[in-house]
Scaffold this active site. Structure first.
Site, mmCIF file in Angstrom:
data_model
loop_
_atom_site.group_PDB
_atom_site.id
_atom_site.type_symbol
_atom_site.label_atom_id
_atom_site.label_comp_id
_atom_site.label_asym_id
_atom_site.label_seq_id
_atom_site.Cartn_x
_atom_site.Cartn_y
_atom_site.Cartn_z
ATOM 1 C CE LYS A 36 -2.393 -0.868 3.785
ATOM 2 N NZ LYS A 36 -1.816 -2.144 4.234
ATOM 3 N NE ARG A 90 -4.254 -0.986 9.816
ATOM 4 C CZ ARG A 90 -3.226 -0.267 9.340
ATOM 5 N NH1 ARG A 90 -3.392 0.962 8.961
ATOM 6 N NH2 ARG A 90 -2.044 -0.814 9.239
ATOM 7 N NE ARG A 104 7.211 -2.018 5.775
ATOM 8 C CZ ARG A 104 5.896 -1.914 5.847
ATOM 9 N NH1 ARG A 104 5.158 -2.068 4.775
ATOM 10 N NH2 ARG A 104 5.319 -1.669 6.993
ATOM 11 N NE ARG A 143 5.947 0.771 9.877
ATOM 12 C CZ ARG A 143 4.717 0.665 9.416
ATOM 13 N NH1 ARG A 143 4.425 1.150 8.234
ATOM 14 N NH2 ARG A 143 3.770 0.085 10.126
ATOM 15 N NE ARG A 171 2.116 -3.744 11.419
ATOM 16 C CZ ARG A 171 3.120 -3.541 10.568
ATOM 17 N NH1 ARG A 171 4.305 -4.025 10.809
ATOM 18 N NH2 ARG A 171 2.928 -2.841 9.480
HETATM 19 P P1 AMP Z 1 0.615 1.421 9.018
HETATM 20 O O1 AMP Z 1 1.743 2.357 8.814
HETATM 21 O O2 AMP Z 1 -0.569 1.734 8.161
HETATM 22 O O3 AMP Z 1 1.019 -0.031 8.930
HETATM 23 O O4 AMP Z 1 0.113 1.635 10.546
HETATM 24 C C1 AMP Z 1 0.967 1.413 11.651
HETATM 25 C C2 AMP Z 1 0.149 1.245 12.912
HETATM 26 O O5 AMP Z 1 -0.600 2.439 13.172
HETATM 27 C C3 AMP Z 1 -0.889 0.133 12.872
HETATM 28 O O6 AMP Z 1 -0.353 -1.147 13.179
HETATM 29 C C4 AMP Z 1 -1.871 0.616 13.940
HETATM 30 O O7 AMP Z 1 -1.364 0.391 15.255
HETATM 31 C C5 AMP Z 1 -1.884 2.125 13.705
HETATM 32 N N1 AMP Z 1 -2.925 2.502 12.706
HETATM 33 C C6 AMP Z 1 -2.711 3.047 11.479
HETATM 34 N N2 AMP Z 1 -3.865 3.266 10.840
HETATM 35 C C7 AMP Z 1 -4.848 2.820 11.670
HETATM 36 C C8 AMP Z 1 -6.262 2.738 11.579
HETATM 37 N N3 AMP Z 1 -6.929 3.149 10.480
HETATM 38 N N4 AMP Z 1 -6.952 2.220 12.639
HETATM 39 C C9 AMP Z 1 -6.316 1.812 13.747
HETATM 40 N N5 AMP Z 1 -4.970 1.838 13.902
HETATM 41 C C10 AMP Z 1 -4.235 2.339 12.870
#
Ligand code: AMP
Length: 216
Positions: free
Chosen positions: A15, A90, A126, A159, A170
């Site tokens: 993504k 999400r 990554r 990260r 996750r």
């Molecule tokens: P990402 O960078 O999109 O993988 O997001 C990293 C982390 O941020 C996720 O594992 C969640 O803990 C939190 N997070 C990001 N977007 C959301 C969302 N829409 N709803 C809930 N938690 C989120």
């Protein structure tokens, strides 16, 4: 009417990589809730502190925190003609809140489909650019200069939630809480599935073609 695109798919599906390219090709701001949380963490805001525990554990941040933060971001003038969402919604509750906010504007979701067996390997290798968000992978797309982004020369970082343990958590969270969001858009005829295990250029071409077709 504005053009609201959503990128769906499990963590590691591509993504972030595709969002950077698609946002440039369609001139739509790239809005990533994960990036917004990481920015808040970096600045030490109260929101960042509240989100940290959930992120470190590979869990979702509670809906009300995410929804408020996202709606605040998309109310900025750069999002007036539309935006590209990466990592939101999400949960079904987030999708319902977004639908209600958009009203007559129907968001369109691009769903990157990738098998779990491929995802953990992708996540744990990554390296992300601090400056432009470009993503390298230590095995499949290593940078020419160690630690530096090929595109802009910015510093690459790993990260803290891209460890095997947190990445597996996750993925489990994705299956229980985020998969139903795919059905939400599928049932409404607002979802396009792309095979995310193809080469990045092929994935991008398929996404772009579909995104352009239906643009309002
Ligand atoms: P990402 O960078 O999109 O993988 O997001 C990293 C982390 O941020 C996720 O594992 C969640 O803990 C939190 N997070 C990001 N977007 C959301 C969302 N829409 N709803 C809930 N938690 C989120």
């Amino acid at each position: 009417m504005s053009n609201v695109l959503i990128l769906l798919g499990p963590p590691g599906a591509g993504k972030g990589t595709q969002a950077v390219r698609l946002s440039a090709a369609l001139s739509l701001p790239h809005v990533s809730t994960g990036d917004l949380f990481r920015e808040n963490l970096g600045k030490g805001t109260a929101l960042g502190q509240r989100a940290k525990g959930f992120m470190d554990a590979g869990q979702l941040v509670p809906d009300e925190l995410v929804i408020d933060m996202l709606f605040d971001r998309v109310s900025h003038s750069d999002c007036g003609a539309g935006y590209l969402l990466d990592g939101f919604p999400r949960t079904v509750a987030q999708a319902v809140a977004l639908d209600a906010r958009l009203g007559a504007t129907k968001a369109r979701a691009i769903n990157l489909v990738v098998a779990d067996s491929i995802l953990v390997g992708r996540l744990t290798g990554r390296w992300t650019c601090k400056q432009c968000g470009n993503i390298h992978h230590e095995r499949t797309s290593p940078p020419a200069k160690r630690g530096l982004c090929d595109k802009c020369g910015g510093q690459l970082f790993q990260r803290s939630d891209d460890t095997v343990e947190v990445a597996s958590k996750r993925l489990a969270v994705y299956h229980t809480q985020t998969k139903p969001v795919e059905d939400h858009y599928g049932k409404r005829g607002q979802r396009f599935d792309v095979d995310g295990s193809q080469a990045p250029d092929q994935v991008f071409a398929a996404m772009l073609q579909w995104a352009k077709q239906g643009a309002h």
